[in-house]
Scaffold this active site. Structure first.
Site, PDB file in Angstrom:
ATOM      1  N   ASP A   1     -17.422 -20.819   8.244  1.00  0.00           N
ATOM      2  CA  ASP A   1     -17.279 -21.441   8.963  1.00  0.00           C
ATOM      3  C   ASP A   1     -18.955 -22.604   7.633  1.00  0.00           C
ATOM      4  O   ASP A   1     -19.131 -22.822   7.045  1.00  0.00           O
ATOM      5  CB  ASP A   1     -17.877 -21.862  10.364  1.00  0.00           C
ATOM      6  CG  ASP A   1     -18.046 -23.028  11.321  1.00  0.00           C
ATOM      7  OD1 ASP A   1     -17.786 -24.511  11.167  1.00  0.00           O
ATOM      8  OD2 ASP A   1     -17.187 -22.424  12.326  1.00  0.00           O
TER       9      ASP A   1
ATOM     10  N   LYS B   1     -19.010 -11.367   9.853  1.00  0.00           N
ATOM     11  CA  LYS B   1     -17.779 -11.926   8.952  1.00  0.00           C
ATOM     12  C   LYS B   1     -17.504 -14.188   9.068  1.00  0.00           C
ATOM     13  O   LYS B   1     -16.854 -14.122   9.305  1.00  0.00           O
ATOM     14  CB  LYS B   1     -16.265 -11.551   8.380  1.00  0.00           C
ATOM     15  CG  LYS B   1     -15.937 -10.137   8.268  1.00  0.00           C
ATOM     16  CD  LYS B   1     -15.456  -9.578   7.710  1.00  0.00           C
ATOM     17  CE  LYS B   1     -14.551  -8.316   7.825  1.00  0.00           C
ATOM     18  NZ  LYS B   1     -14.375  -6.757   8.800  1.00  0.00           N
TER      19      LYS B   1
ATOM     20  N   ASP C   1     -21.157  -6.124  11.679  1.00  0.00           N
ATOM     21  CA  ASP C   1     -19.857  -6.916  10.822  1.00  0.00           C
ATOM     22  C   ASP C   1     -19.305  -8.224  11.408  1.00  0.00           C
ATOM     23  O   ASP C   1     -17.606  -7.580  11.840  1.00  0.00           O
ATOM     24  CB  ASP C   1     -19.016  -5.938  10.589  1.00  0.00           C
ATOM     25  CG  ASP C   1     -18.395  -5.539   9.760  1.00  0.00           C
ATOM     26  OD1 ASP C   1     -17.802  -6.622   8.848  1.00  0.00           O
ATOM     27  OD2 ASP C   1     -16.805  -4.786  10.002  1.00  0.00           O
TER      28      ASP C   1
ATOM     29  N   ARG D   1     -13.250   6.404  12.684  1.00  0.00           N
ATOM     30  CA  ARG D   1     -12.808   7.617  13.074  1.00  0.00           C
ATOM     31  C   ARG D   1     -13.311   9.029  12.816  1.00  0.00           C
ATOM     32  O   ARG D   1     -13.474  10.412  13.888  1.00  0.00           O
ATOM     33  CB  ARG D   1     -11.190   6.887  13.163  1.00  0.00           C
ATOM     34  CG  ARG D   1     -10.596   5.947  14.548  1.00  0.00           C
ATOM     35  CD  ARG D   1      -9.408   5.490  13.616  1.00  0.00           C
ATOM     36  NE  ARG D   1      -9.437   4.588  12.524  1.00  0.00           N
ATOM     37  CZ  ARG D   1      -8.607   4.422  12.011  1.00  0.00           C
ATOM     38  NH1 ARG D   1      -7.262   4.265  12.344  1.00  0.00           N
ATOM     39  NH2 ARG D   1      -8.014   3.450  10.948  1.00  0.00           N
TER      40      ARG D   1
ATOM     41  N   LYS E   1     -21.625   0.794  12.540  1.00  0.00           N
ATOM     42  CA  LYS E   1     -21.382  -0.913  12.566  1.00  0.00           C
ATOM     43  C   LYS E   1     -20.751  -0.917  13.602  1.00  0.00           C
ATOM     44  O   LYS E   1     -19.758  -0.662  14.321  1.00  0.00           O
ATOM     45  CB  LYS E   1     -20.092  -0.812  10.659  1.00  0.00           C
ATOM     46  CG  LYS E   1     -19.832  -1.815  11.147  1.00  0.00           C
ATOM     47  CD  LYS E   1     -18.768  -1.777   9.930  1.00  0.00           C
ATOM     48  CE  LYS E   1     -17.378  -1.873  10.590  1.00  0.00           C
ATOM     49  NZ  LYS E   1     -16.029  -2.311  10.714  1.00  0.00           N
TER      50      LYS E   1
ATOM     51  N   THR F   1      -8.770  -6.750   2.274  1.00  0.00           N
ATOM     52  CA  THR F   1      -8.131  -5.701   2.053  1.00  0.00           C
ATOM     53  C   THR F   1      -6.148  -5.760   2.970  1.00  0.00           C
ATOM     54  O   THR F   1      -5.528  -4.945   1.917  1.00  0.00           O
ATOM     55  CB  THR F   1      -8.622  -4.281   1.453  1.00  0.00           C
ATOM     56  OG1 THR F   1      -8.924  -3.893   3.068  1.00  0.00           O
ATOM     57  CG2 THR F   1      -9.465  -4.678   0.988  1.00  0.00           C
TER      58      THR F   1
HETATM   59  O1  C5P Z   1     -12.288   4.334  11.388  1.00  0.00           O
HETATM   60  P1  C5P Z   1     -12.289   3.810  10.250  1.00  0.00           P
HETATM   61  O2  C5P Z   1     -12.963   4.767   9.357  1.00  0.00           O
HETATM   62  O3  C5P Z   1     -10.889   3.845   9.721  1.00  0.00           O
HETATM   63  O4  C5P Z   1     -13.090   2.689   9.790  1.00  0.00           O
HETATM   64  C1  C5P Z   1     -13.401   1.765   9.495  1.00  0.00           C
HETATM   65  C2  C5P Z   1     -14.001   0.680   9.196  1.00  0.00           C
HETATM   66  O5  C5P Z   1     -14.168  -0.601   8.745  1.00  0.00           O
HETATM   67  C3  C5P Z   1     -13.631   0.084  10.336  1.00  0.00           C
HETATM   68  O6  C5P Z   1     -14.255  -0.754  11.515  1.00  0.00           O
HETATM   69  C4  C5P Z   1     -12.630  -1.549  10.265  1.00  0.00           C
HETATM   70  O7  C5P Z   1     -12.313  -2.466  10.129  1.00  0.00           O
HETATM   71  C5  C5P Z   1     -13.574  -1.787   8.407  1.00  0.00           C
HETATM   72  N1  C5P Z   1     -12.760  -2.211   7.162  1.00  0.00           N
HETATM   73  C6  C5P Z   1     -12.230  -2.000   6.035  1.00  0.00           C
HETATM   74  N2  C5P Z   1     -11.431  -2.183   5.857  1.00  0.00           N
HETATM   75  C7  C5P Z   1     -11.159  -2.772   4.920  1.00  0.00           C
HETATM   76  C8  C5P Z   1     -12.827  -3.535   6.358  1.00  0.00           C
HETATM   77  C9  C5P Z   1     -13.884  -2.858   6.836  1.00  0.00           C
HETATM   78  O8  C5P Z   1     -11.648  -0.644   7.428  1.00  0.00           O
HETATM   79  N3  C5P Z   1     -11.285  -3.183   3.883  1.00  0.00           N
END
Ligand code: C5P
Length: 234
Positions: A65, A62, A60, A215, A31, A124
């Site tokens: 517009d 988003k 991603d 991560r 992503k 979220t």
């Molecule tokens: O590192 P981690 O697993 O927390 O990354 C989650 C990814 O999903 C990040 O790119 C974050 O911006 C994205 N994301 C999220 N929660 C959301 C929407 C997107 O963590 N509600």
């Protein structure tokens, strides 16, 4: 098609290519979000696709517009040959349909498979007080379901949703609807700044079709093995 998309949240193309190669070996997708795209643009995405020609990509960005502008942006990202793109459902049905039509027309013109279009419902990071401030209706789950229904009625493939929304959306929107879910952590791994996490197996058992995991893979000593372990855990 992979069910796990690894969030590559870095502005560094070299690092993104290196991670993508490991993730491709494991059989996962990536992503790419606003941080990577704002630094590297389409050229950055093309660099990854050159190094990993078959890796599935969820772009991603988003979009939100007026319909004409979103259609133009969607046409542009379709040319990158990615598998998933997204926009904000709160942009309305006309905007979502304009985005979807643009993707399908451009893909047909190029003779490629059209990327699937997903919508973001309620970020979220927005709690009830933040939603009240911007005049959106409460409770949050009602607003999420309302926007997910509008997404489905507009013909899009699915939504990005939090783990706690999987059950509600799966029960109300049937089985032919993509639920791409971030905030996922393998058992025992660090939640980081994610407030409410779920394991891959819990999310898939509830009805998630795709998982976004960053991560726990990108921060591992061996990202390929971390991704493989996740894939074999559900
Ligand atoms: O590192 P981690 O697993 O927390 O990354 C989650 C990814 O999903 C990040 O790119 C974050 O911006 C994205 N994301 C999220 N929660 C959301 C929407 C997107 O963590 N509600």
């Amino acid at each position: 098609m992979s069910r796990v998309y690894c969030a590559i949240d870095t502005p560094d193309v070299g690092r993104a290519v290196q991670l993508s190669q490991a993730i491709a070996e494991a059989g996962c997708g990536i992503k790419l979000g606003l941080e990577f795209f704002s630094s590297n643009g389409s050229v950055g995405v093309e660099s990854i696709r050159r190094a990993c020609p078959t890796i599935p990509v969820f772009l991603d960005l988003k979009f939100h517009d007026i319909p004409n502008t979103v259609a133009g942006a969607m046409r542009s990202v379709t040319r990158l040959g990615v598998q998933y793109v997204n926009l904000h459902a709160s942009g309305g049905a006309a905007m979502m349909r304009a985005g979807l039509d643009a993707v399908e027309e451009e893909a047909a013109r190029l003779g490629i498979v059209a990327p699937k279009v997903l919508a973001v419902t309620v970020l979220t990071s927005m709690d009830e007080s933040a939603l009240t401030d911007v005049g959106q209706s409460l409770p949050v789950e009602n607003q999420v379901l309302r926007l997910a229904r509008l997404t489905q009625q507009s013909g899009l493939a699915g939504v990005v949703c939090s783990a706690k929304e999987i059950k509600l959306l799966r029960e109300n929107l049937g089985h032919d609807f993509v639920l791409m879910v971030p905030g996922i952590r393998p058992p025992g791994s660090d939640a980081g700044d994610q407030k409410r996490v779920m394991t891959p197996k819990e999310a898939v058992d509830l009805g998630a079709t795709h998982l976004v995991i960053g991560r726990p893979i990108t921060g591992a000593d061996d990202p390929q093995k971390a991704a493989e372990d996740i894939l074999s855990s559900f």
